[in-house]
Design an enzyme around this catalytic site. Structure first.
Site, mmCIF file in Angstrom:
data_model
loop_
_atom_site.group_PDB
_atom_site.id
_atom_site.type_symbol
_atom_site.label_atom_id
_atom_site.label_comp_id
_atom_site.label_asym_id
_atom_site.label_seq_id
_atom_site.Cartn_x
_atom_site.Cartn_y
_atom_site.Cartn_z
ATOM 1 C CG ASP A 153 -2.292 -0.806 1.015
ATOM 2 O OD1 ASP A 153 -2.624 -1.051 -0.220
ATOM 3 O OD2 ASP A 153 -3.014 -1.033 2.005
ATOM 4 C CE LYS A 175 -7.620 0.247 -2.670
ATOM 5 N NZ LYS A 175 -8.421 -0.448 -1.839
ATOM 6 C CG MET A 290 -8.098 7.492 5.991
ATOM 7 S SD MET A 290 -8.844 6.137 5.517
ATOM 8 C CE MET A 290 -9.866 5.511 6.600
#
Length: 372
Positions: A153, A175, A290
């Protein structure tokens, strides 16, 4: 001069403060670039189609990225060159050109892959910790050392792979917020495919894979496909990032618990399942993950839910990394303060009395702590 193989050379060369150019974006390039950054180099990458991980580093201002082919004049701007185009002949040509200019070049080896087995392999979900490679667990390092394939990741400690997993195939499935991404279904299929080919696959994630890391989904898909799954927990950035800023998520006399919430969607979004009114009344530390893009909406929901405007708050950007920054304010102003400081992901927000705690000082009001 030219040398073959870049397994752990990047960590051993005295590159701090040196201009290093990495040409290409093969599957080892992200690990090499990450290792160079950890060693203090100033890195420029030349790649027509850079890995998402490298694009993200450029967006965060950690490297310079030029999306173009290598040119002969590029050797003049570097103290050291790495060739990682994925084409052995091209890497050798770049190394030879560097030699003619008296520049040291490390051309990538083509790693010797472990033989494929007839039996099924396995998937190991490894939590890589909050960013600092030193916070990767011993068990995680051992798993990476045995890996045939590492599926990594964006926030995983990719730079550590250059030393820990020098022979593994590295697959970048970053991502990027608002940018390139590998869809989750594709990641699931990738894990299953490599494991069924008899390989040991490490799914390397930032923080802990089971804390907003979708590790549970991946484990479920693999088990349903008949693939053996192991899980190695990691140090969650929800706790580690505040700790690195000397902010405890719990503290005697201030709070008896903490709640970790994903802020990837705003409170009014149809996909939001968080009861912010209840959260505002919970009397626990609130840790937002986030939440950079939606911080203003989230703090407004907490204010509307009854949480006092003067409640201490802090945002920790790039927690545990060399570039860590801490922005402190109160609930009413933290979103504006973070915006003014140009905070970008990854960042962790802490709301509650502990965000105003300063070790060595009495627990005073936030304004007094900031002015003192």
């Amino acid at each position: 001069m030219a040398d073959g193989g870049s397994g752990d050379i990047a960590l051993r060369l005295p590159v701090r403060g040196r201009a290093v150019t990495v040409v290409g974006s093969d599957d080892r390039a992200p690990a090499v670039v990450g290792a160079l950054l950890s060693a203090g180099a100033t890195v420029t990458v030349l790649a027509v189609r850079p890995a998402a991980y490298l694009s993200d580093l450029a967006e965060r201002g950690l490297i310079t990225l030029w999306q173009r082919d290598f040119e002969a004049t590029d050797v003049e701007a570097a103290d050291l060159l790495f060739a990682h185009t994925g084409v052995a002949a091209t890497d050798r040509r770049i190394a030879e050109l560097a030699r003619r200019h008296g520049l040291f070049c490390i051309a990538a080896d083509q790693p010797a892959r472990r033989p494929e087995r007839e039996r099924n392999g396995r998937v190991i979900v490894v939590g890589g910790g909050p960013g600092d490679p030193g916070l990767l667990t011993v068990a995680g390092r051992e798993a990476l050392g045995r890996a045939d394939v590492v599926v990594a990741d964006r926030l995983a400690p990719v730079g550590a792979l250059n030393d820990i997993a020098p022979q593994a195939q590295i697959i970048d499935v970053s991502k990027i917020p608002g940018g390139r991404r590998t869809e989750q279904d594709d990641i699931n299929a990738m894990l299953i495919e490599h494991a069924r080919a008899g390989r040991t696959v490490v799914r390397l994630k930032g923080g802990d894979g089971f804390v907003f890391g979708r590790g549970g989904e991946e484990a479920d898909e693999c088990v349903r496909a008949g693939v053996t799954v192991e899980v190695i927990p990691g140090v969650s950035s929800a706790i580690a990032a505040p700790a690195a800023a000397l902010i405890p998520v719990t503290h005697r006399g201030l709070t008896q618990g903490f709640t970790v919430v994903s802020g990837h969607v705003p409170p009014e979004h149809p996909d939001c399942t968080v009861d912010y009114t209840a959260l505002a009344r919970a009397n626990t530390t609130i840790v937002l993950m986030m939440a950079v893009a939606n911080l203003a909406e989230i703090t407004r929901a907490l204010l509307d839910g009854g949480l006092a405007p003067g409640t201490p708050a802090a945002v920790i950007a790039d927690g545990t990394l060399a570039g860590q920054r801490v922005v402190r304010a109160d609930l009413a102003t933290i979103a504006a303060a973070a915006r003014s400081a140009a905070v970008r992901p990854p960042a962790t927000t802490v709301i509650g009395a502990v965000a105003g705690f300063v070790p060595g000082r009495a627990c005073r009001p936030l304004a007094a702590q900031l002015s003192g």
